[in-house]
Write an enzyme that holds these catalytic residues in place. Structure first.
Site, mmCIF file in Angstrom:
data_model
loop_
_atom_site.group_PDB
_atom_site.id
_atom_site.type_symbol
_atom_site.label_atom_id
_atom_site.label_comp_id
_atom_site.label_asym_id
_atom_site.label_seq_id
_atom_site.Cartn_x
_atom_site.Cartn_y
_atom_site.Cartn_z
ATOM 1 N N PHE A 7 2.987 -5.499 12.911
ATOM 2 C CA PHE A 7 4.309 -5.282 12.751
ATOM 3 C C PHE A 7 4.945 -3.564 13.259
ATOM 4 C CE2 PHE A 7 7.736 -3.536 9.703
ATOM 5 C CZ PHE A 7 8.879 -3.944 10.681
ATOM 6 N N ILE A 8 4.224 -2.645 12.531
ATOM 7 C CA ILE A 8 4.705 -1.163 12.704
ATOM 8 C C ILE A 8 3.748 -0.983 13.972
ATOM 9 C CG2 ILE A 8 5.234 1.022 11.732
ATOM 10 C CD1 ILE A 8 5.042 -0.057 9.203
ATOM 11 N N LEU A 40 -7.265 -9.036 15.192
ATOM 12 C CA LEU A 40 -6.367 -10.088 15.262
ATOM 13 C C LEU A 40 -6.690 -11.125 13.751
ATOM 14 C CD1 LEU A 40 -6.644 -11.224 18.730
ATOM 15 C CD2 LEU A 40 -4.780 -9.737 17.803
ATOM 16 N N THR A 41 -6.296 -10.364 12.830
ATOM 17 C CA THR A 41 -6.427 -11.384 11.550
ATOM 18 C C THR A 41 -5.070 -11.998 11.341
ATOM 19 O OG1 THR A 41 -5.457 -9.442 10.245
ATOM 20 C CG2 THR A 41 -7.908 -9.486 10.517
ATOM 21 N N GLU A 52 -5.087 -3.710 5.793
ATOM 22 C CA GLU A 52 -4.435 -4.866 4.990
ATOM 23 C C GLU A 52 -3.166 -4.292 4.290
ATOM 24 O OE1 GLU A 52 -5.218 -8.055 4.942
ATOM 25 O OE2 GLU A 52 -7.228 -8.083 6.114
ATOM 26 N N THR A 107 1.567 5.065 3.217
ATOM 27 C CA THR A 107 2.739 4.457 2.647
ATOM 28 C C THR A 107 3.104 5.449 1.539
ATOM 29 O OG1 THR A 107 3.384 2.488 1.256
ATOM 30 C CG2 THR A 107 1.248 3.077 1.318
ATOM 31 N N GLU A 161 4.049 3.908 -1.168
ATOM 32 C CA GLU A 161 3.423 3.291 -2.370
ATOM 33 C C GLU A 161 2.152 4.142 -3.087
ATOM 34 O OE1 GLU A 161 3.089 -1.015 -2.639
ATOM 35 O OE2 GLU A 161 4.306 -0.969 -0.689
ATOM 36 N N SER A 196 -2.272 -0.291 -2.778
ATOM 37 C CA SER A 196 -1.667 1.333 -2.702
ATOM 38 C C SER A 196 -2.872 1.935 -3.278
ATOM 39 C CB SER A 196 -0.613 1.572 -3.640
ATOM 40 O OG SER A 196 -0.537 1.049 -4.923
ATOM 41 N N LYS A 227 -4.927 2.314 0.005
ATOM 42 C CA LYS A 227 -4.223 3.371 0.982
ATOM 43 C C LYS A 227 -4.492 4.800 0.299
ATOM 44 C CE LYS A 227 -2.243 2.777 4.134
ATOM 45 N NZ LYS A 227 -2.792 2.824 5.602
#
Length: 339
Positions: free
Chosen positions: A14-15, A38-39, A87, A128, A130, A156, A159
C-alpha cells in the site's frame, strides 16, 4: 551523467506502492527499483500504468533471503534504499508472530548488511508510531521522537526491533540512515483488510462492519500521498541518523471513521456490529510532527478532504478491490510475466 538508483522494498504494498508511483512520476532522471516478494498484501495491478516507463524496474525477492539480496545489491549498486517491506497487520501478528520477526527483523538486518556492502548513500527505514506504545485520551499529549519505545503487539515489537538495528548500523558502522515513524495511513490501494477500505467495501456490499470493542480507540490519520511527500523530503534533506515523526493531526475514533464512511455512502448505521476487542488494543496514537515540519513538510489533506477523496477512489476503482477480495490479483504476476 550516472543515473541514481533508488531501491524501494515492499513497493507492491500500500504505502510502498504509492511511493514507487510517486518517485517514478516525479523523478524521471532516477531509476526506481521495486523489490517485493508478492505475499498476500502485494499486488502489481496497481502499477500497470508505470510498467512501460524506462525508469521503473521490478524485482521479485524475499528481503530475508541473504544470498539473493546480496547478489541483487552487488549487481545493481543502489545509491539509496527506502525500506517499506514488512508484515504489518496487527491481527495477523497476534496469531503468527514468527513471520513478523523473520521479515521485519531478519529481513531488515539483511538489507542493512547489503547496503553496507555497496556503500549506500542513505538508508531510509519506514517505521510506525506503534513502536511508542499507546497514549491516554488526554488530547494535549503526543508522541515525539524522544518518546521511549514501548511496543505492545508482536507487530510493533518487530518494528521497534528493526528500528534499533537501523540505529545501531548508523552508530556502529557509520551507515547513513533516517527512520520515519508515521501515524495510520489511508488512501488509494489500501489493502481491504484494513479499517477504512474494509468499511467501504462492506458498506458497498451491504455487509456488517465489525468495530472492535466500543470503537473509542483513537488514531491519527495521514493521507498516503502526504506520507510519500514526507519520505521524499527525508530522503533528500534528512539529517543523518535522525528520526522524523510523520503525523496528519487528524485524530478520530474508529467509530467516527466508520460512521463518516457510512454517512458519505448514504447507508444506515445499523450496519455497524461491535465485536470482541483486539488483544492488547492500544487506546490512542497521536504524533507531534514539528521536527519534520521544521525540515519543510506540511500535510496537504485534512481528514475530511482525504476521506472523501479516498471513498470516491474506491467507488471509481471497484475492479481493483474486488480482484483483491476474490484473490484474482494473485494471478496477475504469472499472467503478465509468464512465470
Amino acid at each position: 551523467m550516472t543515473r541514481k538508483k533508488i531501491l524501494v522494498t515492499g513497493g507492491a504494498g500500500f504505502i510502498g506502492g504509492n511511493f514507487v508511483q510517486y518517485l517514478v512520476d516525479k523523478y524521471p532522471q532516477y531509476d526506481i527499483y521495486n523489490l517485493d516478494l508478492l505475499t498476500y498484501a502485494g499486488d502489481l495491478i496497481k502499477h500497470k500504468h508505470i510498467e512501460a516507463k524506462d525508469n521503473y524496474h521490478f524485482v521479485r525477492a524475499d528481503i530475508a533471503d541473504r544470498e539473493t539480496i546480496m547478489g541483487i545489491f552487488g549487481k545493481e549498486k543502489f545509491d539509496y534504499v527506502v525500506h517499506f517491506a514488512a508484515e504489518s497487520h496487527v491481527d495477523r501478528s497476534i496469531t503468527d508472530p514468527g513471520v513478523f520477526v523473520q521479515t521485519n527483523v531478519v529481513g531488515t538486518q539483511v538489507l542493512l548488511d547489503a547496503s553496507r556492502a555497496v556503500d549506500v548513500k542513505k538508508f531510509v527505514h519506514v517505521s510506525t508510531d506503534e513502536v511508542y506504545g499507546e497514549l491516554d485520551f488526554d488530547p494535549t499529549t503526543f508522541f515525539t521522537e524522544e518518546t521511549p519505545l514501548q511496543p505492545n503487539s508482536p507487530y510493533s515489537a518487530s518494528k521497534a526491533s528493526s528500528d534499533l538495528l537501523v540505529r545501531a548500523y548508523n552508530e556502529t558502522y557509520g551507515l547513513p540512515v533516517n527512520i520515519t515513524r508515521c501515524s495510520n495511513n489511508y488512501g488509494p490501494y489500501h489493502f481491504p483488510e484494513k479499517l477504512i477500505p474494509l468499511t467501504i467495501s462492506r458498506v458497498l456490499n451491504g455487509q456488517k462492519v465489525p468495530v472492535y470493542g466500543d470503537g473509542k480507540n483513537i488514531r491519527d490519520w495521514l493521507h498516503v500521498i502526504d506520507h510519500c511527500a514526507a519520505i521524499d523530503l527525508v530522503l533528500h534533506e534528512g539529517v543523518n541518523g535522525e528520526v522524523y515523526n510523520v503525523g496528519g493531526h487528524n485524530e478520530r475514533t474508529n467509530l467516527e471513521v466508520v460512521k463518516t464512511i457510512i454517512k458519505t455512502l448514504g447507508k444506515s448505521e445499523e450496519l455497524i456490529e461491535f465485536v470482541k476487542d483486539r488483544l492488547g488494543h492500544d487506546k490512542r496514537y497521536a504524533i507531534d510532527p514539528t521536527k519534520l515540519e521544521n525540515l519543510g513538510w506540511k500535510p496537504t489533506y485534512t481528514f475530511d478532504t482525504g476521506i472523501a477523496q479516498t471513498i470516491q477512489w474506491y467507488l471509481d476503482n471497484q475492479d481493483w478491490w474486488e480482484q483483491i477480495l476474490s484473490g484474482e490479483y494473485q494471478n496477475y504476476f504469472e499472467k503478465q510475466y509468464n512465470i
